[in-house]
Every structure is written in structure tokens, then in C-alpha cells.
Design a protein around this motif. Structure first.
Motif, PDB file in Angstrom:
ATOM      1  N   PRO A   1       9.982  -4.908  -3.487  1.00  0.00           N
ATOM      2  CA  PRO A   1      10.186  -3.557  -4.043  1.00  0.00           C
ATOM      3  C   PRO A   1      11.537  -2.943  -3.643  1.00  0.00           C
ATOM      4  O   PRO A   1      12.140  -2.209  -4.422  1.00  0.00           O
ATOM      5  CB  PRO A   1       9.038  -2.729  -3.469  1.00  0.00           C
ATOM      6  CG  PRO A   1       8.047  -3.698  -2.987  1.00  0.00           C
ATOM      7  CD  PRO A   1       8.770  -4.962  -2.675  1.00  0.00           C
TER       8      PRO A   1
ATOM      9  N   SER B   1       7.811   3.889 -10.160  1.00  0.00           N
ATOM     10  CA  SER B   1       7.025   3.731  -8.936  1.00  0.00           C
ATOM     11  C   SER B   1       5.558   3.473  -9.264  1.00  0.00           C
ATOM     12  O   SER B   1       4.925   2.613  -8.653  1.00  0.00           O
ATOM     13  CB  SER B   1       7.147   4.963  -8.053  1.00  0.00           C
ATOM     14  OG  SER B   1       8.468   5.127  -7.607  1.00  0.00           O
TER      15      SER B   1
ATOM     16  N   VAL C   1       0.391  -0.922   1.096  1.00  0.00           N
ATOM     17  CA  VAL C   1       1.325  -0.872  -0.031  1.00  0.00           C
ATOM     18  C   VAL C   1       1.794   0.555  -0.294  1.00  0.00           C
ATOM     19  O   VAL C   1       2.961   0.794  -0.598  1.00  0.00           O
ATOM     20  CB  VAL C   1       0.679  -1.496  -1.289  1.00  0.00           C
ATOM     21  CG1 VAL C   1       1.594  -1.387  -2.493  1.00  0.00           C
ATOM     22  CG2 VAL C   1       0.332  -2.946  -1.038  1.00  0.00           C
ATOM     23  N   TRP C   2       0.911   1.541  -0.126  1.00  0.00           N
ATOM     24  CA  TRP C   2       1.299   2.918  -0.418  1.00  0.00           C
ATOM     25  C   TRP C   2       2.388   3.400   0.533  1.00  0.00           C
ATOM     26  O   TRP C   2       3.246   4.194   0.149  1.00  0.00           O
ATOM     27  CB  TRP C   2       0.085   3.856  -0.403  1.00  0.00           C
ATOM     28  CG  TRP C   2      -0.519   4.078   0.947  1.00  0.00           C
ATOM     29  CD1 TRP C   2      -1.547   3.381   1.502  1.00  0.00           C
ATOM     30  CD2 TRP C   2      -0.129   5.050   1.919  1.00  0.00           C
ATOM     31  NE1 TRP C   2      -1.825   3.859   2.766  1.00  0.00           N
ATOM     32  CE2 TRP C   2      -0.966   4.891   3.040  1.00  0.00           C
ATOM     33  CE3 TRP C   2       0.850   6.042   1.946  1.00  0.00           C
ATOM     34  CZ2 TRP C   2      -0.848   5.678   4.181  1.00  0.00           C
ATOM     35  CZ3 TRP C   2       0.963   6.833   3.087  1.00  0.00           C
ATOM     36  CH2 TRP C   2       0.117   6.643   4.184  1.00  0.00           C
TER      37      TRP C   2
ATOM     38  N   TYR D   1       5.734   1.925  -0.737  1.00  0.00           N
ATOM     39  CA  TYR D   1       6.231   2.624  -1.921  1.00  0.00           C
ATOM     40  C   TYR D   1       6.605   4.072  -1.610  1.00  0.00           C
ATOM     41  O   TYR D   1       7.543   4.604  -2.211  1.00  0.00           O
ATOM     42  CB  TYR D   1       5.223   2.527  -3.067  1.00  0.00           C
ATOM     43  CG  TYR D   1       5.356   1.195  -3.757  1.00  0.00           C
ATOM     44  CD1 TYR D   1       6.220   1.033  -4.827  1.00  0.00           C
ATOM     45  CD2 TYR D   1       4.656   0.087  -3.306  1.00  0.00           C
ATOM     46  CE1 TYR D   1       6.374  -0.195  -5.434  1.00  0.00           C
ATOM     47  CE2 TYR D   1       4.800  -1.144  -3.905  1.00  0.00           C
ATOM     48  CZ  TYR D   1       5.671  -1.283  -4.969  1.00  0.00           C
ATOM     49  OH  TYR D   1       5.837  -2.504  -5.565  1.00  0.00           O
TER      50      TYR D   1
ATOM     51  N   PHE E   1       3.875   0.032  -8.318  1.00  0.00           N
ATOM     52  CA  PHE E   1       2.761   0.119  -7.374  1.00  0.00           C
ATOM     53  C   PHE E   1       1.504  -0.508  -7.972  1.00  0.00           C
ATOM     54  O   PHE E   1       0.783  -1.245  -7.291  1.00  0.00           O
ATOM     55  CB  PHE E   1       2.506   1.584  -6.991  1.00  0.00           C
ATOM     56  CG  PHE E   1       1.344   1.762  -6.053  1.00  0.00           C
ATOM     57  CD1 PHE E   1       1.489   1.485  -4.710  1.00  0.00           C
ATOM     58  CD2 PHE E   1       0.113   2.192  -6.516  1.00  0.00           C
ATOM     59  CE1 PHE E   1       0.428   1.641  -3.827  1.00  0.00           C
ATOM     60  CE2 PHE E   1      -0.961   2.352  -5.653  1.00  0.00           C
ATOM     61  CZ  PHE E   1      -0.803   2.071  -4.306  1.00  0.00           C
TER      62      PHE E   1
ATOM     63  N   HIS F   1       1.972  -4.320  -8.134  1.00  0.00           N
ATOM     64  CA  HIS F   1       1.950  -4.863  -6.771  1.00  0.00           C
ATOM     65  C   HIS F   1       0.518  -4.866  -6.211  1.00  0.00           C
ATOM     66  O   HIS F   1       0.059  -5.871  -5.644  1.00  0.00           O
ATOM     67  CB  HIS F   1       2.866  -4.022  -5.889  1.00  0.00           C
ATOM     68  CG  HIS F   1       3.260  -4.675  -4.601  1.00  0.00           C
ATOM     69  ND1 HIS F   1       4.381  -4.325  -3.928  1.00  0.00           N
ATOM     70  CD2 HIS F   1       2.680  -5.639  -3.843  1.00  0.00           C
ATOM     71  CE1 HIS F   1       4.471  -5.040  -2.819  1.00  0.00           C
ATOM     72  NE2 HIS F   1       3.440  -5.844  -2.757  1.00  0.00           N
ATOM     73  N   SER F   2      -0.167  -3.761  -6.374  1.00  0.00           N
ATOM     74  CA  SER F   2      -1.546  -3.671  -5.885  1.00  0.00           C
ATOM     75  C   SER F   2      -2.450  -4.678  -6.600  1.00  0.00           C
ATOM     76  O   SER F   2      -3.301  -5.317  -5.971  1.00  0.00           O
ATOM     77  CB  SER F   2      -2.094  -2.254  -6.091  1.00  0.00           C
ATOM     78  OG  SER F   2      -1.362  -1.346  -5.326  1.00  0.00           O
TER      79      SER F   2
END
Length: 131
Positions: free
Chosen positions: A112, A19, A43-44, A47, A23, A26-27
Motif C-alpha cells: 500500500p 483508500s 490492516v486498518w 491504511y 482497503f 487488501h482485506s
């Protein structure tokens, strides 16, 4: 019960690592290639959803397997279907919103989703092969 705790602890550590890496990637990609876009979901949140759902799915299957029920395929299929329903419910505010272009948000969620699904399948087959 000891095997359950051992598998569960190992999975949680792997899930946290995966994760964190996903993350961060992705960020980073969104920051450098889509910084001008405003996404519906942060995004958070995406996830967080995937982390919690994956953890619940694995925990249920791990518990059933540890209880002596080795036929877990049906449970996995039911849980995966439930995960799909929860994904649609998670995306419902986006679907019902008046956002013009929903495609980037949908991709932002489902890339994701499939990576976590791959990780679930990998983790479940991995611990089943050891038995």
C-alpha cells in the motif's frame, strides 16, 4: 485560496475512494488467502497511517503551490523523505519485536505504501499540468 480549497476537496474525495477500494481489496485478499496468519499490524492501522501521511503531504504541497511558490519539487522530495522516516518509525515495533517471520508484515505495509506514493505523484502532476 479558492483553487486551494477546490483541489483539496477533490483530492480528499479521491483519497477516500482510493483508500476504500484498496482497503477492501487488501482485506478480501488477506481474508481468503492469509486467514491463518496473524499479522503484527491490523490492516486498518496501515491504511490509517497511509491516509493521514498522504493527506498531510498533499496539503502542504497544495498550500505552498497556492501561496505562489510553484517550485514544489524540493518540498515534495523533503516530504517524501520524511514519509520514509515515519514509515520506519511506524514499523519500528515490528522490527524490534521477536516475531519470527517479519516478511509478510513488511509486504503488508509496503505494497500500500507504494500504491499511495503512486497516487500522490499522479495527483500532484495532474493539478500542476492544469495550471
Amino acid at each position: 485560496m479558492q483553487a486551494f480549497k477546490k483541489r483539496q476537496t477533490s483530492f480528499i474525495l479521491q483519497l477516500l475512494g482510493i483508500s476504500g477500494i484498496l482497503f477492501a481489496i487488501h482485506s478480501y485478499l488477506l481474508h481468503h488467502f492469509a486467514s491463518e496468519m496473524d499479522f503484527f499490524f491490523p490492516v486498518w492501522q496501515i491504511y490509517g497511517f497511509h491516509f493521514i501521511i498522504t493527506l498531510i503531504l498533499y496539503t502542504v504541497i497544495n498550500y505552498r503551490y497556492s501561496s505562489g511558490k510553484t517550485d514544489i519539487f524540493n518540498v515534495f522530495m523533503i516530504m517524501t523523505f520524511s514519509k520514509m522516516v515515519l514509515a520506519v518509525l511506524f514499523l519500528l515495533p515490528l522490527i524490534l519485536s521477536d516475531v519470527e517471520n517479519k516478511q509478510p508484515d513488511v509486504f503488508n505495509f509496503f505494497i500500500p505504501y507504494f500504491l499511495y506514493l503512486f497516487f500522490e505523484v499522479f495527483a500532484l502532476t495532474k493539478f500542476l499540468q492544469k495550471q
